[in-house]
Enzyme design. Structure first.
Site, mmCIF file in Angstrom:
data_model
loop_
_atom_site.group_PDB
_atom_site.id
_atom_site.type_symbol
_atom_site.label_atom_id
_atom_site.label_comp_id
_atom_site.label_asym_id
_atom_site.label_seq_id
_atom_site.Cartn_x
_atom_site.Cartn_y
_atom_site.Cartn_z
ATOM 1 N N MET A 1 11.248 1.860 -45.805
ATOM 2 C CA MET A 1 9.926 2.038 -46.399
ATOM 3 C C MET A 1 9.064 0.850 -45.988
ATOM 4 O O MET A 1 9.278 -0.276 -46.434
ATOM 5 C CB MET A 1 10.038 2.151 -47.916
ATOM 6 C CG MET A 1 10.904 3.325 -48.378
ATOM 7 S SD MET A 1 11.083 3.436 -50.170
ATOM 8 C CE MET A 1 9.427 3.958 -50.634
ATOM 9 N N SER A 2 8.104 1.122 -45.114
ATOM 10 C CA SER A 2 7.269 0.057 -44.560
ATOM 11 C C SER A 2 6.133 -0.329 -45.496
ATOM 12 O O SER A 2 5.449 -1.328 -45.261
ATOM 13 C CB SER A 2 6.675 0.509 -43.230
ATOM 14 O OG SER A 2 5.771 1.586 -43.447
ATOM 15 N N GLY A 3 5.897 0.484 -46.530
ATOM 16 C CA GLY A 3 4.735 0.289 -47.383
ATOM 17 C C GLY A 3 3.608 1.235 -47.036
ATOM 18 O O GLY A 3 2.608 1.320 -47.758
ATOM 19 N N GLY A 4 3.763 1.967 -45.935
ATOM 20 C CA GLY A 4 2.753 2.933 -45.527
ATOM 21 C C GLY A 4 2.969 4.292 -46.167
ATOM 22 O O GLY A 4 3.996 4.561 -46.796
ATOM 23 N N VAL A 5 2.011 5.178 -45.947
ATOM 24 C CA VAL A 5 2.054 6.493 -46.580
ATOM 25 C C VAL A 5 3.161 7.368 -45.992
ATOM 26 O O VAL A 5 3.781 8.167 -46.714
ATOM 27 C CB VAL A 5 0.676 7.189 -46.478
ATOM 28 C CG1 VAL A 5 0.303 7.475 -45.029
ATOM 29 C CG2 VAL A 5 0.635 8.463 -47.302
ATOM 30 N N ASP A 6 3.452 7.233 -44.698
ATOM 31 C CA ASP A 6 4.420 8.123 -44.057
ATOM 32 C C ASP A 6 5.824 7.940 -44.621
ATOM 33 O O ASP A 6 6.476 8.909 -45.032
ATOM 34 C CB ASP A 6 4.427 7.901 -42.547
ATOM 35 C CG ASP A 6 3.116 8.302 -41.893
ATOM 36 O OD1 ASP A 6 2.452 9.219 -42.413
ATOM 37 O OD2 ASP A 6 2.763 7.689 -40.867
ATOM 38 N N MET A 26 12.565 -3.402 -44.111
ATOM 39 C CA MET A 26 13.103 -4.404 -43.192
ATOM 40 C C MET A 26 12.141 -5.583 -43.120
ATOM 41 O O MET A 26 10.978 -5.419 -42.755
ATOM 42 C CB MET A 26 13.293 -3.816 -41.792
ATOM 43 C CG MET A 26 14.320 -2.714 -41.705
ATOM 44 S SD MET A 26 14.729 -2.318 -39.975
ATOM 45 C CE MET A 26 13.122 -1.813 -39.346
ATOM 46 N N CYS A 95 12.306 -1.897 -30.981
ATOM 47 C CA CYS A 95 12.511 -1.998 -32.431
ATOM 48 C C CYS A 95 13.298 -0.803 -32.942
ATOM 49 O O CYS A 95 14.229 -0.954 -33.745
ATOM 50 C CB CYS A 95 11.175 -2.114 -33.146
ATOM 51 S SG CYS A 95 11.324 -2.386 -34.932
ATOM 52 N N GLY A 119 9.846 7.756 -41.676
ATOM 53 C CA GLY A 119 8.580 8.494 -41.665
ATOM 54 C C GLY A 119 8.091 8.837 -40.280
ATOM 55 O O GLY A 119 6.891 9.091 -40.097
ATOM 56 N N CYS A 191 2.916 -4.819 -34.126
ATOM 57 C CA CYS A 191 2.930 -5.490 -35.428
ATOM 58 C C CYS A 191 2.876 -7.004 -35.321
ATOM 59 O O CYS A 191 2.252 -7.664 -36.159
ATOM 60 C CB CYS A 191 4.144 -5.048 -36.240
ATOM 61 S SG CYS A 191 5.748 -5.483 -35.526
#
Length: 353
Positions: A1-6, A26, A95, A119, A191
């Site tokens: 979970m990157s914090g984004g919506v996807d 991560m 990555c 996502g 990133c």
């Protein structure tokens, strides 16, 4: 979970389908490590809090795994080394290969998880015991190009819940669930290179400074000076600072001599390229010439090409139409219809059209 919506919606859909879930972010680096701050890159405290908030909303355990050392050696160092060697790398592919579907994948298996869920906009299918990678239904968001390195084991234990959805549908699901990141902007940059300033990143990361050098025409005549060959990519036009009768583009870089060769755009086109470090998904290996549709860039339209196997596992690609500015280090990904057949990395050995 990157914090984004996807990834948030991917977590919700997986839980909705009856799976017991845990959320993971991560930790790869901090923006402060790069000497800058940005709200458009991953790994910020806000991103972690957004991911944690969604996990709390879903009632699932949440963890942050620190993979910063692996990210430095496997992605950032490789990125810098590629540029120093005159290549054009794709760190998102590295990555996925080294972090998401290697280190994180291994950690998930160690924790007893049945599958790793992300996502990504792509699809996985099983056919006669073989797992296949397919483009997303929404081709404008398709990310299969970045996933060509996946193995059969990884595909068998990975889920892409967004593969059948559009971005608009994903945001509507997030809205309906009350996720605070429902309208969060997508990251636009690499990133760890916010703003796309590769030269600044390379200097900060390596501690090196690259000297100016000569810009040459195809006959070897000096046209001007550049700020270090490492700062330029094949096909680049902007930033050359040359006065000429027409537009000039970077044709070639000689990293040992620190020179750029420039010329008109028509000199960038190639029909033949070579590919190595190949991973096959649709088949175990290629034993005879075969036609595929090929992408040399993620947003490029697929191009028809004949692919010839070489004795050392490398490939020779001959395109029906010349391709603009293929560069060593880029990924070539082969498609049959919606399916990713495989892919590899371009290396030197190109012929002019």
């Amino acid at each position: 979970m990157s914090g984004g919506v996807d990834s948030s919606v991917a977590a919700y859909l997986t839980q909705r389908d009856g799976f017991q879930c845990l959320g993971v972010t991560m930790k790869l680096f901090s923006n402060e490590d790069l000497g800058r701050a940005s709200d458009r890159t991953c790994c910020s405290l806000d991103d972690v809090e957004d991911a944690r908030n969604v996990a709390r909303h879903l009632g699932i355990p949440y963890y942050v795994f620190n993979f910063s050392q692996e990210f430095k050696t496997q992605v950032m160092d490789r990125f810098a080394a590629a540029y120093e060697g005159g290549e054009t790398p794709n760190p998102c592919i590295d990555c996925n290969r080294c972090l998401k579907f290697d280190r994180l994948f291994q950690r998930a298996r160690e924790l007893g998880c049945e599958a790793l869920v992300t996502g990504h906009y792509a699809r996985i299918e099983e056919r006669s015991g073989r797992y296949l990678l397919r483009k997303a239904r929404d081709e404008s968001k398709d990310q299969s190009y970045f996933l060509y390195t996946m193995t059969q084991s990884q595909l068998a234990h990975t889920r892409f819940p967004l593969g059948e959805l559009t971005k608009g549908e994903v945001r509507k699901i997030a809205e309906a669930q009350g996720f605070r990141n429902a309208h969060k902007r997508d990251s636009q940059d690499i990133c760890f290179v916010p703003g796309g300033d590769y030269g600044r990143f390379l200097e900060n990361h390596t501690g090196r400074r690259w000297p100016e050098g000569e810009i040459l025409d195809p006959r070897g005549r000096v046209l001007g000076r550049h700020r270090g060959a490492v700062r330029y990519t094949i096909g680049q036009r902007k930033g050359l600072g040359l006065a000429a009768d027409g537009p000039l583009y970077v044709w070639d870089k000689d990293m040992e001599k620190n020179t750029l060769t420039v010329g008109p755009e028509e000199g960038l086109y190639r029909r033949e390229v070579f590919v190595r470090e190949v991973n096959w998904i649709l088949t175990d290996r290629l034993t005879a010439p075969r036609r595929f549709r090929v992408k040399l860039r993620s947003r490029q339209r697929e191009q028809e090409a004949e692919v010839f196997p070489l004795t050392d596992g490398a490939l020779r690609l001959v395109f029906d139409a010349p391709q603009r500015a293929p560069a060593p280090g880029q990924a070539a990904v082969f498609y049959e219809g919606d399916y990713v057949a495989g892919g590899g990395r371009l290396w030197n050995g190109v012929e002019k059209a």
